[in-house]
Design an enzyme around this catalytic site. Structure first.
Site, PDB file in Angstrom:
ATOM      1  N   CYS A  39       0.847  -1.261   0.123  1.00  0.00           N
ATOM      2  CA  CYS A  39      -0.047   0.111   0.128  1.00  0.00           C
ATOM      3  C   CYS A  39       0.849   1.250  -0.046  1.00  0.00           C
ATOM      4  O   CYS A  39       1.682   1.595  -0.922  1.00  0.00           O
ATOM      5  CB  CYS A  39      -0.893  -0.013   1.265  1.00  0.00           C
ATOM      6  SG  CYS A  39      -2.328   1.257   1.064  1.00  0.00           S
ATOM      7  N   HIS A  42      -3.627  -5.183   0.170  1.00  0.00           N
ATOM      8  CA  HIS A  42      -2.986  -5.704   1.451  1.00  0.00           C
ATOM      9  C   HIS A  42      -3.123  -7.361   1.508  1.00  0.00           C
ATOM     10  O   HIS A  42      -3.989  -7.768   1.990  1.00  0.00           O
ATOM     11  CB  HIS A  42      -3.691  -5.359   2.500  1.00  0.00           C
ATOM     12  CG  HIS A  42      -3.634  -3.664   2.914  1.00  0.00           C
ATOM     13  ND1 HIS A  42      -2.803  -3.294   3.981  1.00  0.00           N
ATOM     14  CD2 HIS A  42      -4.111  -2.702   2.300  1.00  0.00           C
ATOM     15  CE1 HIS A  42      -2.624  -2.000   3.789  1.00  0.00           C
ATOM     16  NE2 HIS A  42      -3.571  -1.406   2.935  1.00  0.00           N
ATOM     17  N   GLU A  76      -1.625  -9.390   3.155  1.00  0.00           N
ATOM     18  CA  GLU A  76      -1.784  -9.996   4.644  1.00  0.00           C
ATOM     19  C   GLU A  76      -2.997 -10.366   4.998  1.00  0.00           C
ATOM     20  O   GLU A  76      -3.165 -11.478   6.008  1.00  0.00           O
ATOM     21  CB  GLU A  76      -0.992  -8.973   5.545  1.00  0.00           C
ATOM     22  CG  GLU A  76      -1.865  -7.955   5.897  1.00  0.00           C
ATOM     23  CD  GLU A  76      -1.252  -6.801   5.022  1.00  0.00           C
ATOM     24  OE1 GLU A  76      -1.520  -5.402   5.284  1.00  0.00           O
ATOM     25  OE2 GLU A  76      -0.520  -7.071   3.799  1.00  0.00           O
TER      26      GLU A  76
END
Length: 583
Positions: A403, A530, A532
């Site tokens: 990001c 993102h 994750e």
């Protein structure tokens, strides 16, 4: 027992409420996730709801120092980080309505009142707020969260905060009524408490738990399971059977908690208490989970990652990032060392202000095997992040920017390789001569909450030579979760690509730059999304896996073998997938 028969026997939805006492942050989220994991391993479909008593509509405007990271769901919901634990443990996909707040409840009730739904009645906490809470829970519990779109059979509900907090009183009252509405055989309460052990005496003290349970019972809820020891004393003073008291001590990994609960007979208790049609024999899925946990404890080789960010003093600020790194480290059989670096400590000003802190930060950065710059907002520390990115690029150190990390990689390259010394994001310098990162057209600067580009979006790979494309399995596109207000300026794309800085992934319209890769570098990758948030213990996130592989020196061999992990790890994954999806 096949799935159809299970559903026929279960019939009514089963609700498991998890409350907390003595102090907040006691581990309710992990207990809720672990209970759900155990029940899912028994062949049941499980969903989860997190209740946060704060008045905010959602977690979107929180500082990470307030409640940790803001977790983002497929539908763009900005929610509490505990929903991340639910998704990782249970391998499910939740929605924004799985996070219930006081703000959401009051907003829905006030909207009804404005429409005239209450027909002129006086709108009160009881019954209108409490009814709205119960209706929300019952409605959301039925929403499918697995890939097979089957309606859940068990709903685990975590009530945030501590019993006795004034903010949570309407929710406690709602569940006091709720237990009678759904009948006792369909509702139970787990109370998570703490038994302190003062160093002066070395003796475990049960009085805080006794008082907490007494208060909970005074509010109309009786715990069916109490988490902590010593069992006999708590059983005697808290009016529960000894088998209803379970002890969860500190463990090497949170993924051991389901195993700990199972060892203490939690499955058998739920079978009897909620009349669940499941067998109490050891489950294959948990056996393999134990194998993975044991393997994690035995790892000898180490890999270090420098995490360069703003909120490094509070690890929960990057909870999903750390989990994604851990998943990837386990996949390559390495023990993970995260070196937290406050990006402001890398800036030239810190050399004058605190030389020791400055040199310590740079020593950490230079000694790490790989560098990660995660997402964030605000100008503080951005120049330090750019310094870290510049060092990674010049020293050919494995780098992943997420990001804001990707946007700053664009700024760094523009300044040092395109000689645009003033290059910056308009977030930090609205008057910059070279606005390489700009705010999106749909961004509403007058309102902060819910105005970002949020949720699952598709990214199209524009070339077959991309490293990240290969890590994803040589697919044409990926769908990942986003949370940003600013984007790379598409008008300047050509200048970068002429210098070997390629935008290998773009959105469906080809207007937004989603993935960057640098030629002639072992691993220099940036992603606007993102990744994750979708990483799982049995399915590591490809961008993070690439970073760990590159940092450990194994990326070229991994790509050469067709992106295959070690045979032992692949076997564990296959067995787990078989149990989760083909049971």
């Amino acid at each position: 027992m096949n799935r159809v028969f299970v559903q026929a026997v279960v019939g009514s939805m089963k609700y498991i409420l998890v409350t907390g006492g003595v102090i907040s942050g006691i581990g309710k989220g992990i207990i809720a996730s672990s209970v759900g994991t155990i029940l899912k391993s028994c062949g049941l479909h499980v969903t989860a709801i997190k209740i946060d008593p704060y008045i905010n509509i959602d977690a979107g405007t929180f500082s990470p120092y307030e409640h940790g990271e803001v977790f983002v769901l497929d539908d763009g919901g900005e929610v509490d980080l505990d929903l991340g634990n639910y998704e990782r443990f249970l391998d499910i996909r939740l929605t924004k309505d799985n996070n219930l707040t006081t703000g959401k409840i009051y907003q829905s009730v006030i909207n009804k009142e404005r429409r005239g739904d209450y027909l002129g009645k006086t709108v009160q906490v009881v019954p209108h707020i409490t009814d709205a809470i119960q209706e929300w829970v019952m409605r959301q519990a039925k929403v499918p969260v697995d890939d097979d779109d089957v309606e859940p059979q068990v709903c685990v509900i975590e009530l945030g905060g501590t019993v006795g907090d004034i903010e949570s009183m309407p929710f406690i009252e709602a569940f006091r009524q709720f237990q009678f509405k759904v009948k006792r055989e369909n509702f139970c309460n787990i109370h998570v408490s703490m038994v302190p052990q003062p160093s002066a005496t070395g003796e475990q003290k049960t009085k805080p738990t006794q008082n907490s349970v007494r208060e909970l019972r005074g509010l109309g809820l009786s715990p069916d399971l109490v988490r902590q020891a010593p069992e006999k004393k708590i059983s005697m003073f808290c009016h529960v059977e000894p088998e209803q008291v379970i002890c969860v001590h500190d463990v090497s990994s949170i993924y051991r908690v389901p195993l700990l609960l199972e060892d203490q007979g939690v499955v058998g208790y739920f079978c009897r208490r909620l009349n669940l049609p499941i067998e109490t024999r050891p489950r294959k899925m948990l056996a393999k989970w134990k194998e993975m946990s044991d393997r994690s404890d035995r790892l000898l080789e180490q890999c270090s990652i420098a995490l360069v960010g703003k909120y490094t003093k509070f690890s929960d600020s990057y909870a999903s990032v750390i989990k994604a790194l851990e998943h990837s480290a386990l996949a390559i059989s390495h023990k993970l060392e995260v070196k937290y670096i406050d990006s402001a400590d890398l800036e030239a000003g810190m050399l004058q202000e605190d030389p020791v802190k400055y040199h310590e930060a740079w020593q950490k950065l230079c000694s790490a095997d790989g560098i990660l710059v995660p997402g964030g907002f605000g100008v503080r520390g951005t120049e330090g992040k750019i310094q870290a990115i510049s060092w990674a690029r010049k020293q050919k150190k494995p780098f992943l920017g997420v990001c804001l990390g990707m946007q700053l990689a664009v700024c760094e390259f523009a300044r040092n390789m395109l000689d645009w010394k003033d290059a910056n994001s308009t977030e930090f310098d609205p008057e910059t001569k070279y606005p390489v990162v700009i705010d999106m057209p749909e961004h509403n600067p007058g309102q902060m909450g819910g105005t970002m580009r949020l949720g699952k979006r598709r990214t199209i790979f524009k070339t077959k030579n991309s490293i990240l494309r290969k890590l994803y399995g040589d697919v044409d596109y990926v769908e990942e979760r986003h949370r940003h207000r600013f984007e790379v300026n598409p008008e300047l794309k050509q200048h970068f690509e002429e210098k070997g800085f390629h935008f290998v992934g773009q959105d469906v319209e080809g207007e937004r730059m989603e993935v960057i890769e640098l030629l002639d570098h072992p691993y220099f990758v940036g992603v606007q999304y993102h990744p994750e948030f979708t990483s799982r213990p049995i399915k590591p996130s490809p961008p993070y896996l690439g970073l760990l592989l590159a940092a450990a020196g194994g990326l070229p061999a991994y790509l050469q073998k067709g992106c295959r992990l070690s045979p032992r790890y692949e076997l564990i994954i296959l067995v787990l997938l078989e149990v989760v999806y083909l049971r």
